[in-house]
Design an enzyme around this catalytic site. Structure first.
Site, PDB file in Angstrom:
ATOM      1  N   ASP A 225       8.837  88.638   8.113  1.00 42.90           N
ATOM      2  CA  ASP A 225       7.602  89.099   7.152  1.00 42.90           C
ATOM      3  C   ASP A 225       7.544  88.198   6.121  1.00 42.90           C
ATOM      4  O   ASP A 225       6.662  88.418   5.360  1.00 42.90           O
ATOM      5  CB  ASP A 225       8.090  90.366   6.510  1.00 42.90           C
ATOM      6  CG  ASP A 225       6.948  91.080   6.295  1.00 42.90           C
ATOM      7  OD1 ASP A 225       5.803  91.023   6.574  1.00 42.90           O
ATOM      8  OD2 ASP A 225       7.035  91.813   5.130  1.00 42.90           O
ATOM      9  N   SER A 249       1.715  93.939   4.282  1.00 42.14           N
ATOM     10  CA  SER A 249       1.915  94.162   5.707  1.00 42.14           C
ATOM     11  C   SER A 249       1.196  95.580   5.912  1.00 42.14           C
ATOM     12  O   SER A 249       1.738  96.427   5.050  1.00 42.14           O
ATOM     13  CB  SER A 249       3.062  93.983   5.995  1.00 42.14           C
ATOM     14  OG  SER A 249       3.864  92.554   5.529  1.00 42.14           O
ATOM     15  N   GLN A 299       1.739  91.353  13.905  1.00 40.57           N
ATOM     16  CA  GLN A 299       1.720  91.986  12.754  1.00 40.57           C
ATOM     17  C   GLN A 299       0.225  92.301  12.450  1.00 40.57           C
ATOM     18  O   GLN A 299      -0.602  91.230  12.696  1.00 40.57           O
ATOM     19  CB  GLN A 299       2.347  91.544  11.625  1.00 40.57           C
ATOM     20  CG  GLN A 299       2.104  92.210  10.086  1.00 40.57           C
ATOM     21  CD  GLN A 299       3.191  91.700   9.147  1.00 40.57           C
ATOM     22  OE1 GLN A 299       2.205  90.653   8.145  1.00 40.57           O
ATOM     23  NE2 GLN A 299       4.268  91.599   8.937  1.00 40.57           N
TER      24      GLN A 299
END
Length: 307
Positions: A225, A249, A299
């Protein structure tokens, strides 16, 4: 480059890294402790955030901790092969996070777990993870891109030196993950008019990790991430701190293909196929130093750019 950035660059050249940023084995040990959750009940765990956290909990942290919680309820011979997660609310780093595990299924070959992270009685994150008993089968993989060795590249602090004054406190947070940028920063690509996009970095835990396979998977989940949304920004030549962009995110999916160690170099190769309606999609591939494809990630992130 500002005077503050010049001074940071001078310190990096003299010392090999900025003295204001904590790195190395002590920081890695702190990350390991962060991922070692407290068991409150049979299927309930509690985690905390670092004292030096930003205003909200880092997404990779809550994803890594949730995967630890799931893995603590699964026999060790079953290896995690995928996870799918949603970031629901911003997490507050000043209070603990409670992870509630639901044992969805225990089959002959597969185990499924669902985890909800809770603060102040509300869900901030949810994760579904699947575990599989290793077995023989078909085997093929894409090849790794041709990139320079990580030892030939500057560390992240050196690469980001000219952003020290823009990123503020974010620039001095402890760095348990050593990051070496292969691709140029987005603002430099914008200056050259080269906006093909994509983001490539070498990564590894900046120290030695214990021999716990689940821990290595959780550390890679944590790291996944960190730079993925950069591939979306690269398509437009903009970057955090350098431009007026706010991001978060939204969801995150990972598939683990082959065993690896997160304290050895792996290449994170990411691109963005689409961005619209203030959302961007990014996909990434992780390659071990020997070229083997070890994981794939997708993502979607929220990205708002202001004038």
């Amino acid at each position: 480059m500002t005077e503050a950035a010049r001074q940071a660059a001078a310190d990096l050249e003299r010392l090999g890294g900025t003295p204001e940023v904590a790195t190395g084995q002590p920081v890695v040990d702190h990350l390991v402790a962060l991922l070692d959750l407290e068991r409150i009940e049979e299927n309930i765990f509690r985690g905390v955030s670092p004292a030096e956290s930003p205003v909200r909990v880092f997404g990779g942290q809550v994803a890594g901790q949730a995967l630890v919680a799931a893995g603590r309820t699964v026999p060790p011979e079953r290896k995690v092969h995928s996870l799918h997660a949603y970031f629901i609310r911003p997490g507050d780093p000043s209070i603990p996070i409670v992870y509630e595990v639901d044992r969805i299924r225990d089959g002959r070959s597969f185990t499924t777990r669902r985890v909800v992270a809770v603060q102040r009685g509300k869900a901030i994150f949810s994760l579904s993870a699947s575990f599989h008993v290793p077995e023989a089968g078909l085997d093929h993989a894409d090849g790794m891109p041709d990139v320079p060795d990580p030892e030939s590249l500057p560390n992240r602090a050196w690469s980001m030196a000219e952003l020290v004054d823009k990123l503020g406190a974010m620039a001095t947070l402890p760095r348990p993950i050593d990051i070496r940028y292969v691709t140029e920063p987005p603002w430099k690509a914008r200056e050259r008019g080269d906006l093909e996009g994509g983001n490539q970095v070498w990564m590894r835990a900046d120290g030695t990790l214990p021999d716990d396979e689940l821990l290595h998977v959780c550390v890679l989940t944590y790291a996944s991430d960190m730079t993925l949304l950069d591939s979306i920004l690269a398509r437009h030549g903009i970057y955090w701190g350098y431009d007026n962009v706010v991001g978060a995110s939204l969801d995150h999916a990972l598939w683990f293909h082959r065993p690896f160690r997160a304290d050895e170099w792996f290449l994170y190769d990411s691109v963005s196929p689409s961005a619209s309606d203030a959302r961007g999609l990014a996909t990434g591939r992780f390659f071990a130093r020997d070229g083997s494809l070890i994981a794939t990630v997708v993502q979607e992130g929220l990205l708002r750019v202001y004038d």
